[in-house]
Structure formats: C-alpha cells, structure tokens
Design a protein around this motif. Structure first.
Motif, PDB file in Angstrom:
ATOM      1  N   GLN A  83      -1.736  -4.671  -4.204  1.00 50.44           N
ATOM      2  CA  GLN A  83      -1.289  -3.812  -3.124  1.00 50.44           C
ATOM      3  C   GLN A  83      -2.251  -2.669  -2.899  1.00 50.44           C
ATOM      4  O   GLN A  83      -2.921  -2.226  -3.823  1.00 50.44           O
ATOM      5  CB  GLN A  83       0.086  -3.228  -3.480  1.00 50.44           C
ATOM      6  CG  GLN A  83       1.150  -3.659  -2.509  1.00 50.44           C
ATOM      7  CD  GLN A  83       2.528  -3.209  -2.952  1.00 50.44           C
ATOM      8  OE1 GLN A  83       2.692  -2.602  -4.009  1.00 50.44           O
ATOM      9  NE2 GLN A  83       3.516  -3.502  -2.130  1.00 50.44           N
ATOM     10  N   CYS A  84      -2.302  -2.204  -1.661  1.00 54.41           N
ATOM     11  CA  CYS A  84      -3.075  -1.007  -1.372  1.00 54.41           C
ATOM     12  C   CYS A  84      -2.146   0.198  -1.487  1.00 54.41           C
ATOM     13  O   CYS A  84      -1.181   0.296  -0.742  1.00 54.41           O
ATOM     14  CB  CYS A  84      -3.677  -1.073   0.022  1.00 54.41           C
ATOM     15  SG  CYS A  84      -4.470   0.477   0.447  1.00 54.41           S
ATOM     16  N   PRO A  85      -2.425   1.093  -2.433  1.00 50.48           N
ATOM     17  CA  PRO A  85      -1.530   2.243  -2.614  1.00 50.48           C
ATOM     18  C   PRO A  85      -1.629   3.221  -1.436  1.00 50.48           C
ATOM     19  O   PRO A  85      -0.745   4.039  -1.238  1.00 50.48           O
ATOM     20  CB  PRO A  85      -2.039   2.900  -3.897  1.00 50.48           C
ATOM     21  CG  PRO A  85      -3.433   2.419  -4.063  1.00 50.48           C
ATOM     22  CD  PRO A  85      -3.568   1.109  -3.351  1.00 50.48           C
ATOM     23  N   ASN A  86      -2.701   3.108  -0.666  1.00 55.58           N
ATOM     24  CA  ASN A  86      -2.905   4.043   0.445  1.00 55.58           C
ATOM     25  C   ASN A  86      -2.160   3.600   1.704  1.00 55.58           C
ATOM     26  O   ASN A  86      -1.347   4.345   2.231  1.00 55.58           O
ATOM     27  CB  ASN A  86      -4.403   4.163   0.724  1.00 55.58           C
ATOM     28  CG  ASN A  86      -4.686   5.141   1.836  1.00 55.58           C
ATOM     29  OD1 ASN A  86      -4.075   6.215   1.891  1.00 55.58           O
ATOM     30  ND2 ASN A  86      -5.581   4.789   2.734  1.00 55.58           N
ATOM     31  N   CYS A  87      -2.431   2.365   2.180  1.00 53.04           N
ATOM     32  CA  CYS A  87      -1.814   1.957   3.459  1.00 53.04           C
ATOM     33  C   CYS A  87      -0.726   0.910   3.252  1.00 53.04           C
ATOM     34  O   CYS A  87      -0.142   0.431   4.218  1.00 53.04           O
ATOM     35  CB  CYS A  87      -2.865   1.451   4.436  1.00 53.04           C
ATOM     36  SG  CYS A  87      -3.508  -0.177   4.043  1.00 53.04           S
ATOM     37  N   LYS A  88      -0.452   0.533   1.987  1.00 51.65           N
ATOM     38  CA  LYS A  88       0.636  -0.374   1.652  1.00 51.65           C
ATOM     39  C   LYS A  88       0.379  -1.836   2.020  1.00 51.65           C
ATOM     40  O   LYS A  88       1.273  -2.671   1.903  1.00 51.65           O
ATOM     41  CB  LYS A  88       1.980   0.061   2.271  1.00 51.65           C
ATOM     42  CG  LYS A  88       2.439   1.446   1.852  1.00 51.65           C
ATOM     43  CD  LYS A  88       3.154   1.381   0.510  1.00 51.65           C
ATOM     44  CE  LYS A  88       3.433   2.739  -0.072  1.00 51.65           C
ATOM     45  NZ  LYS A  88       2.370   3.387  -0.795  1.00 51.65           N
ATOM     46  N   ILE A 101     -10.767  -4.479  -2.872  1.00 55.39           N
ATOM     47  CA  ILE A 101     -10.855  -3.389  -1.895  1.00 55.39           C
ATOM     48  C   ILE A 101     -10.014  -3.751  -0.670  1.00 55.39           C
ATOM     49  O   ILE A 101     -10.065  -4.877  -0.172  1.00 55.39           O
ATOM     50  CB  ILE A 101     -12.330  -3.160  -1.456  1.00 55.39           C
ATOM     51  CG1 ILE A 101     -13.200  -2.739  -2.645  1.00 55.39           C
ATOM     52  CG2 ILE A 101     -12.427  -2.142  -0.321  1.00 55.39           C
ATOM     53  CD1 ILE A 101     -12.898  -1.366  -3.214  1.00 55.39           C
ATOM     54  N   CYS A 102      -9.222  -2.793  -0.199  1.00 56.99           N
ATOM     55  CA  CYS A 102      -8.361  -3.039   0.958  1.00 56.99           C
ATOM     56  C   CYS A 102      -9.194  -3.252   2.225  1.00 56.99           C
ATOM     57  O   CYS A 102     -10.055  -2.436   2.559  1.00 56.99           O
ATOM     58  CB  CYS A 102      -7.413  -1.858   1.147  1.00 56.99           C
ATOM     59  SG  CYS A 102      -6.342  -2.025   2.582  1.00 56.99           S
ATOM     60  N   ASP A 103      -8.934  -4.364   2.950  1.00 55.16           N
ATOM     61  CA  ASP A 103      -9.643  -4.663   4.203  1.00 55.16           C
ATOM     62  C   ASP A 103      -9.396  -3.575   5.238  1.00 55.16           C
ATOM     63  O   ASP A 103     -10.267  -3.254   6.043  1.00 55.16           O
ATOM     64  CB  ASP A 103      -9.124  -5.971   4.830  1.00 55.16           C
ATOM     65  CG  ASP A 103      -9.522  -7.188   4.007  1.00 55.16           C
ATOM     66  OD1 ASP A 103     -10.367  -7.050   3.101  1.00 55.16           O
ATOM     67  OD2 ASP A 103      -8.966  -8.276   4.290  1.00 55.16           O
ATOM     68  N   LYS A 104      -8.175  -3.047   5.217  1.00 58.36           N
ATOM     69  CA  LYS A 104      -7.774  -2.153   6.306  1.00 58.36           C
ATOM     70  C   LYS A 104      -8.291  -0.734   6.138  1.00 58.36           C
ATOM     71  O   LYS A 104      -8.638  -0.089   7.112  1.00 58.36           O
ATOM     72  CB  LYS A 104      -6.246  -2.120   6.412  1.00 58.36           C
ATOM     73  CG  LYS A 104      -5.732  -3.457   6.905  1.00 58.36           C
ATOM     74  CD  LYS A 104      -4.263  -3.432   7.231  1.00 58.36           C
ATOM     75  CE  LYS A 104      -3.851  -4.833   7.679  1.00 58.36           C
ATOM     76  NZ  LYS A 104      -2.599  -5.244   7.059  1.00 58.36           N
ATOM     77  N   CYS A 105      -8.305  -0.225   4.886  1.00 61.42           N
ATOM     78  CA  CYS A 105      -8.639   1.198   4.741  1.00 61.42           C
ATOM     79  C   CYS A 105      -9.688   1.471   3.659  1.00 61.42           C
ATOM     80  O   CYS A 105     -10.065   2.614   3.451  1.00 61.42           O
ATOM     81  CB  CYS A 105      -7.367   2.013   4.488  1.00 61.42           C
ATOM     82  SG  CYS A 105      -6.733   1.837   2.817  1.00 61.42           S
ATOM     83  N   GLY A 106     -10.137   0.432   2.967  1.00 61.34           N
ATOM     84  CA  GLY A 106     -11.214   0.627   2.002  1.00 61.34           C
ATOM     85  C   GLY A 106     -10.798   1.176   0.642  1.00 61.34           C
ATOM     86  O   GLY A 106     -11.628   1.393  -0.233  1.00 61.34           O
TER      87      GLY A 106
HETATM   88 ZN    ZN Z   1      -5.257   0.046   2.567  1.00 65.60          ZN
END
Ligand code: ZN
Ligand code: ADP
Length: 222
Positions: free
Chosen positions: A129-134, A149-154
């Motif tokens: 999971q991305c803790p930043n953008c979920k 690494i999150c595709d959406k927010c890095g």
């Molecule tokens: Zn993210």
C-alpha cells in the motif's frame, strides 16, 4: 446514499470502495484506515487498537461504535458515504441502524464480496500500500512500475503488519465467527448485493464496481 462493504480480508473491500467513491462522488470511510492512522500517530486509541489488530481480532464494539458515531456527524458524509469495514458485528450493525434512524437516514445497500480462500491468502501476502495516497498494489496481479514505489505519487510502498499468513488465518476466523452473520442480517432487510471477486471467473474489483454502479442506476438507489 449509505453503502456498506462486507467481505473477508483480501476480497477487495478497500479497492471497490475507492473506485465506488470516485464513481459516485461520495467519501469512503474505512475503520481499518482510521485505526492505522491512530497507530502511526501513537494515540491512545492507536495503542488500544494495535493490541487487537496485531492478533487478527476485532477492536471492541464500544470503541468502534463511538468512533463511527463521531465520524458520521461530520459535514463531508452528510450526502452519502461508503462504509468500508464497518459494521463488523451484529452489535455494530444494530448500533448503526440506531444512529441512522436518529439522523432520518438508512442503509441504501450492502455489497458482500466473496472470494475463494486460496485466492485470499495470495492477495494478502502480495498486497502493498501507499501510505501517502492510499493506492493499493499486488506484487503479482498489479505491481508498481518501479519496484516498491507508488505509480501515482512516488512514495515508498509499505506492507501492512497484519498481512502475513498467521495473522490472516486469525482474521479469517474472526470474519467467519463475528462478521459473516451480517450477510443474513442485511439479507433479511433486503439490502444485500453479493458479488464473487475471483480470477477464476475473470471478475476483479473494477468489474464488480461497474456492475454495482449499473445496479444502483437501474434500481434508483439513493
Ligand atoms: Zn501514492
Ligand atoms: P481487512 O478487512 O483486510 O482485515 P481492515 O483494514 O478493514 O482490513 O481492518 C483491519 C483491522 O482493523 C481488522 O482486522 C480489525 O482488527 C480492525 N477493524 C477494522 N474495522 C473494524 C470494526 N468495524 N470493528 C472492529 N475492528 C475493526
């Protein structure tokens, strides 16, 4: 519109809730996410919740009910909400019905997701999971483009502590003992919509979301 998401851990409640939230333009409220936020911030509630979450058990009803009661008073959920992970016991469901009655509202529909057990464990251990953008990823079915690494927010991805084989077994047991009676509870109220989410029939979260949106339109659910 008040939508409840039911389903064992790993069925994709969070994924479907997120997509429905975008499609229907109403917020998603996940009790699991709220507890995890408290755990990260080391609040008193977080400390209490962690004791239960780490064992695959439910946080006690009174604490959880109070939390949701407060959340449902807030402005952003007045025209609708997707409850992702609440209620999880008959006591919580009854408390929710009471709360809503006092607000002149009621549950619009309950979406019950089911998935074969073998697929559940695969999804849980491969979930990140991305803790930043979920945003949610699956290392096998839906990996990020760049490793971890999150595709959406890095942001760097994390793995939930309770997403391991042992805790999963306890979570599944808890689900069958305490939460699955809600299937009957909402069936009796004529509010149950069940969907199978499974690779074996090529039906994943996004397909179910599409079906649900169509169902809501066709049946004029508000
Ligand atoms: Zn993210
Ligand atoms: P999952 O459905 O994959 O187990 P959630 O994020 O919904 O994940 O919940 C994680 C944990 O948080 C649960 O195992 C439970 O310990 C706690 N929890 C979440 N919602 C509730 C609830 N309504 N009542 C009690 N405990 C809850």
């Amino acid at each position: 519109m008040i939508i409840i998401m039911l389903g064992a851990p790993g069925t994709g409640k969070g994924t479907v809730s997120g997509m429905l939230s975008n499609e229907l333009n109403i917020p998603q409220v996940s009790t699991g996410d709220i507890f995890r936020k408290h755990i990260n911030e080391h609040t008193e509630l977080g400390e209490l919740a962690e004791k239960y979450i780490s064992k695959g058990q439910l946080v006690p009803d009174d604490v959880t009910i109070d939390l949701v009661k407060d959340r449902l008073q807030q402005q952003d959920v007045q025209s609708g909400v997707i409850l992702d992970g609440f209620p999880r016991t008959v006591k919580q469901a009854e408390a929710l019905d009471n709360m809503l009655e006092n607000m002149n509202k009621n549950v619009s529909m309950t979406i019950n997701l089911t998935t074969p057990e073998k697929e559940l464990i695969e999804r849980i251990v491969n979930r990140r999971q991305c803790p930043n953008c979920k945003a949610s990823y699956n290392l096998v079915l839906n990996p990020p483009k760049k490793e971890n690494i999150c595709d959406k927010c890095g942001h760097e991805l994390t793995k939930r502590k309770d997403d391991n084989k042992d805790t999963f077994k306890d979570r599944l047991k808890t689900y069958f003992n305490q939460t699955s009676p809600l299937v009957d509870y909402y069936e009796k109220q004529n509010k149950l919509y069940s969907a199978l989410v499974s690779q074996s029939i090529n039906k994943m979260g996004k397909d179910v979301t599409k079906d649900v949106v169509e169902y809501i339109k066709k049946n004029h659910i508000t």
